[in-house]
Scaffold this active site. Structure first.
Site, mmCIF file in Angstrom:
data_model
loop_
_atom_site.group_PDB
_atom_site.id
_atom_site.type_symbol
_atom_site.label_atom_id
_atom_site.label_comp_id
_atom_site.label_asym_id
_atom_site.label_seq_id
_atom_site.Cartn_x
_atom_site.Cartn_y
_atom_site.Cartn_z
ATOM 1 N N LYS A 195 0.879 -1.171 0.000
ATOM 2 C CA LYS A 195 0.000 0.000 0.000
ATOM 3 C C LYS A 195 0.916 1.220 0.000
ATOM 4 O O LYS A 195 1.397 1.654 1.042
ATOM 5 C CB LYS A 195 -0.876 -0.014 1.247
ATOM 6 C CG LYS A 195 -2.257 0.571 1.072
ATOM 7 C CD LYS A 195 -2.292 2.045 0.733
ATOM 8 C CE LYS A 195 -2.071 2.943 1.920
ATOM 9 N NZ LYS A 195 -1.820 4.346 1.536
ATOM 10 N N GLU A 271 9.392 1.712 11.024
ATOM 11 C CA GLU A 271 10.406 2.753 10.786
ATOM 12 C C GLU A 271 9.673 4.083 10.814
ATOM 13 O O GLU A 271 8.912 4.404 9.901
ATOM 14 C CB GLU A 271 11.096 2.504 9.447
ATOM 15 C CG GLU A 271 11.749 1.117 9.413
ATOM 16 C CD GLU A 271 12.640 0.887 8.196
ATOM 17 O OE1 GLU A 271 12.297 1.367 7.107
ATOM 18 O OE2 GLU A 271 13.672 0.226 8.353
ATOM 19 N N CYS A 305 13.409 11.290 6.630
ATOM 20 C CA CYS A 305 13.221 10.962 8.039
ATOM 21 C C CYS A 305 14.504 11.164 8.836
ATOM 22 O O CYS A 305 14.476 11.433 10.020
ATOM 23 C CB CYS A 305 12.751 9.524 8.176
ATOM 24 S SG CYS A 305 13.922 8.343 7.492
ATOM 25 N N GLU A 407 8.457 16.937 15.173
ATOM 26 C CA GLU A 407 8.935 16.704 13.800
ATOM 27 C C GLU A 407 8.148 17.589 12.840
ATOM 28 O O GLU A 407 6.925 17.547 12.821
ATOM 29 C CB GLU A 407 8.748 15.234 13.412
ATOM 30 C CG GLU A 407 9.292 14.934 12.022
ATOM 31 C CD GLU A 407 8.978 13.513 11.547
ATOM 32 O OE1 GLU A 407 7.815 13.098 11.644
ATOM 33 O OE2 GLU A 407 9.907 12.836 11.082
HETATM 34 P P1 NAD Z 1 2.028 8.481 7.279
HETATM 35 O O1 NAD Z 1 2.186 7.745 8.550
HETATM 36 O O2 NAD Z 1 1.012 9.560 7.213
HETATM 37 O O3 NAD Z 1 1.655 7.492 6.090
HETATM 38 C C1 NAD Z 1 2.474 6.407 5.741
HETATM 39 C C2 NAD Z 1 1.627 5.341 5.080
HETATM 40 O O4 NAD Z 1 0.708 4.809 6.019
HETATM 41 C C3 NAD Z 1 0.790 5.843 3.908
HETATM 42 O O5 NAD Z 1 0.789 4.854 2.917
HETATM 43 C C4 NAD Z 1 -0.592 5.995 4.533
HETATM 44 O O6 NAD Z 1 -1.647 5.902 3.608
HETATM 45 C C5 NAD Z 1 -0.598 4.818 5.479
HETATM 46 N N1 NAD Z 1 -1.530 4.932 6.614
HETATM 47 C C6 NAD Z 1 -1.899 6.042 7.272
HETATM 48 N N2 NAD Z 1 -2.728 5.717 8.301
HETATM 49 C C7 NAD Z 1 -2.875 4.370 8.270
HETATM 50 C C8 NAD Z 1 -3.597 3.437 9.052
HETATM 51 N N3 NAD Z 1 -4.335 3.827 10.116
HETATM 52 N N4 NAD Z 1 -3.530 2.122 8.738
HETATM 53 C C9 NAD Z 1 -2.783 1.709 7.695
HETATM 54 N N5 NAD Z 1 -2.074 2.552 6.909
HETATM 55 C C10 NAD Z 1 -2.119 3.863 7.196
HETATM 56 O O7 NAD Z 1 3.483 9.016 6.896
HETATM 57 P P2 NAD Z 1 3.872 9.960 5.691
HETATM 58 O O8 NAD Z 1 3.315 11.334 5.972
HETATM 59 O O9 NAD Z 1 3.551 9.282 4.414
HETATM 60 O O10 NAD Z 1 5.472 10.004 5.803
HETATM 61 C C11 NAD Z 1 6.164 10.915 6.590
HETATM 62 C C12 NAD Z 1 6.527 10.307 7.930
HETATM 63 O O11 NAD Z 1 7.258 9.101 7.708
HETATM 64 C C13 NAD Z 1 7.447 11.158 8.764
HETATM 65 O O12 NAD Z 1 7.050 11.072 10.106
HETATM 66 C C14 NAD Z 1 8.807 10.519 8.596
HETATM 67 O O13 NAD Z 1 9.720 10.743 9.636
HETATM 68 C C15 NAD Z 1 8.428 9.080 8.503
HETATM 69 N N6 NAD Z 1 9.467 8.309 7.822
HETATM 70 C C16 NAD Z 1 10.246 7.461 8.556
HETATM 71 C C17 NAD Z 1 11.275 6.737 7.942
HETATM 72 C C18 NAD Z 1 12.181 5.807 8.702
HETATM 73 O O14 NAD Z 1 12.918 5.059 8.065
HETATM 74 N N7 NAD Z 1 12.175 5.821 10.016
HETATM 75 C C19 NAD Z 1 11.470 6.883 6.576
HETATM 76 C C20 NAD Z 1 10.654 7.763 5.862
HETATM 77 C C21 NAD Z 1 9.634 8.467 6.493
HETATM 78 O O1 6OD Z 2 18.366 4.391 2.838
HETATM 79 C C1 6OD Z 2 17.484 3.643 3.294
HETATM 80 O O2 6OD Z 2 17.522 2.421 3.174
HETATM 81 C C2 6OD Z 2 16.356 4.239 4.006
HETATM 82 N N1 6OD Z 2 15.480 3.384 4.561
HETATM 83 C C3 6OD Z 2 16.237 5.582 4.075
HETATM 84 C C4 6OD Z 2 15.214 6.254 4.754
HETATM 85 C C5 6OD Z 2 15.032 7.574 4.579
HETATM 86 C C6 6OD Z 2 13.979 8.269 5.228
HETATM 87 O O3 6OD Z 2 13.373 9.199 4.752
#
Ligand code: NAD
Ligand code: 6OD
Length: 503
Positions: A195, A271, A305, A407
């Site tokens: 998804k 993550e 992130c 954040e």
């Molecule tokens: P989000 O949590 O809003 O959405 C991520 C995904 O989850 C989307 O596909 C969304 O449709 C889905 N989703 C949302 N609510 C859901 C639910 N209740 N059940 C199932 N699926 C659901 O995140 P975003 O805004 O797309 O991304 C930004 C966030 O992601 C930031 O907080 C960022 O720090 C984090 N992030 C973390 C990492 C990491 O590796 N730790 C990497 C990239 C992004």
């Molecule tokens: O480099 C990667 O494998 C990874 N998971 C990066 C994540 C970036 C977050 O925005």
């Protein structure tokens, strides 16, 4: 039927123009889902680039069932070597259609071509190759047990697939972060239902064509589009046929998904978000620290992130650091994604822009000095409808302000002076998150000493986002649960069994 070549009259909008549709990919076929069609907006221009078909509950059910059938059928019968050959072809298939993936990623995110062509698409392909190589070479343990009868027993570990893995991915690095999970999941013999974010569905959908072209059996890779609660995301995470869930996104979403995973005791990898610090010591190489912090704060318009939103700078070099970071931020070039000079893109959506601008306003209310930025750039008629904000730097906030603790996920950072190593470490750790940290110092003893004390999963010394895919990746505290990368991905995506043979 292909995902991206479909065109239809968009009667709802009263237009006879061809509008591209992004469809669900279930059991090897592109299908219109039972949910609504929703608009996909190009955030560089604000114009609609496609319509996306939301999957309904029945579509999700069909996707999970086709994943199960593929697991029991053709996919489950392949040898590791045969599976890996197919994954190498997937990587080659992405590279062969590099420009299409690039165009799809840029249309969804508005990110500069210079960035997407160096990071998003090549890493999207590499994730299949790297994990195919790893699974071929992974050892397991064995023990000889002495028994009273003198014959003994041999124990050995066997790794088998977990089953059906639900992959839920975010919008900031869409192809890269999705394949970062799909690559190892498939290498380990699982089948997947993905998804992607509703903001960035296109490259995930396009990958279905590559899967078909290279001969990955139908049902191994399925894509369902839609939103979270009450939509495809929730339907997928609560589906009892899913054996494990791997998620990248916000911490709050991770909590909701973790609750769903607890029903039926499904394994989960999370993550999540971060509020990452950088520590800049007076003994750093200033050129490197400025170059690295410009990237860590502003790359991908701050939507990484691992990005730095809190910069702690030792007082003797504070003024120089602030002045040089300001100069660097003001030299970033926001513009059309395909312009060669562009190195700053828009935020992903108007909704996210409103959130980030809300923090820009809050920073001023909380007493920040705005060193640079704080508003919306003027980019001309072609781009003014996009979701643009200025790269922004603040000083002068207190450590308990919301801007320093929450954040933001935008092109911004706060810079705070510090006087001692202990103070810098204490401030760096004073957060509910624990994803990443960069330390800038030429003193090697200090770098090791400080790194050990930082409460985060990923610590870079004199660099940022320098990735070795064999290493552990993940967050401490509220930045996640579990580690992926290298053997850690193989651990999550396999079930480890012990076989004990009495001799
Ligand atoms: P989000 O949590 O809003 O959405 C991520 C995904 O989850 C989307 O596909 C969304 O449709 C889905 N989703 C949302 N609510 C859901 C639910 N209740 N059940 C199932 N699926 C659901 O995140 P975003 O805004 O797309 O991304 C930004 C966030 O992601 C930031 O907080 C960022 O720090 C984090 N992030 C973390 C990492 C990491 O590796 N730790 C990497 C990239 C992004
Ligand atoms: O480099 C990667 O494998 C990874 N998971 C990066 C994540 C970036 C977050 O925005």
């Amino acid at each position: 039927m292909s995902n991206t070549t479909i065109a239809q009259e968009n009667q709802e909008m009263g237009s006879s123009e061809d509008i591209k549709q992004v469809l669900n990919f279930i059991d090897g076929e592109y299908v219109v889902g039972g949910g609504k069609m929703f608009a996909n907006i190009n955030p560089a221009t604000g114009e609609q680039s496609s319509m996306v078909s939301e999957a309904g509950k029945e579509d999700v059910d069909r996707a999970v069932k086709s994943a199960r059938a593929a697991l029991k059928g053709p996919w489950g019968k392949l040898t590791v070597a045969e599976r890996c050959e197919l994954l190498y072809k997937v990587a080659d298939g992405i590279n062969a259609r590099f420009d299409e993936f690039l165009a799809a990623e840029i249309a969804d995110t508005g990110k500069p071509k210079s960035l997407a062509s160096h990071i998003d698409i090549p890493r999207g392909a590499a994730n299949f190759k790297v994990f195919a190589d790893m699974i071929k070479n992974v050892p397991t343990e064995s023990f000889f047990l002495e028994t009273p009868d003198g014959e003994g027993a041999v124990n050995y570990g066997v790794r088998t697939e977990k089953g059906i893995v639900a992959v839920i991915s975010p919008w900031n690095l869409p192809l890269l972060l999705m394949t970062w999970k799909v690559g190892p999941a498939l290498a380990c013999g699982n089948t997947v239902v993905v998804k992607p974010s509703e903001e960035t569905p296109s490259t995930t959908a396009l990958l279905g064509e590559v899967m078909n072209d290279v001969g990955v059996p139908p049902g191994v890779f399925n894509v369902i589009h839609g939103f979270g609660p009450g939509s495809a995301g929730e339907f997928l995470t609560e589906h009892p046929g899913v054996d494990a869930i791997t998620f990248t996104g916000e911490t709050g979403t991770g909590e909701a998904i973790m609750q769903k995973a607890s029903v039926g005791m499904r394994d989960i990898s999370l993550e999540l978000g971060g509020k990452n610090p950088a520590l800049v010591f007076a003994d750093c190489d200033m050129d490197k620290a400025i170059e690295g912090t410009l990237r860590s704060a502003f790359a991908n318009c701050g939507q990484v992130c691992l990005g730095t939103e809190r910069v702690y700078v030792e007082r003797p070099i504070f003024d120089e650091f602030v002045a040089r970071l300001k100069e660097g931020a003001e030299n970033l070039v926001a513009g059309a994604p395909y312009d060669a000079d562009t190195n700053l893109g828009p935020l992903v959506s108007e909704e996210h822009k409103e959130k980030v601008l809300g923090y820009f306003k809050l920073a001023v209310e909380e007493g920040a000095t705005v060193v640079t930025g704080g508003g919306v750039p003027e980019l001309g008629d072609a781009l003014n409808g996009g979701s643009w904000v200025q790269p922004t730097i603040w000083t002068g906030l207190s450590e308990d302000s919301r801007v320093v603790n929450e954040e933001i996920f935008g092109p911004c950072c706060h810079i705070q002076p510090f006087d001692t190593e202990d103070q810098a470490i204490e401030w760096a750790n004073d957060t509910e998150y624990g994803l990443a940290c960069s330390i800038w110092t030429e003193n090697s003893s200090r770098s090791h000493r400080v790194a050990r004390q930082i409460e985060a999963g990923l610590i870079w010394v004199n660099s940022w986002f320098l990735r070795d895919l064999r290493t552990a990746f993940g967050g401490a505290k509220q930045s996640g649960i579990g580690r992926e990368g290298g053997i850690h991905s193989l651990e999550f995506y396999t079930e480890l069994k012990n076989v004990c043979v009495k001799l």
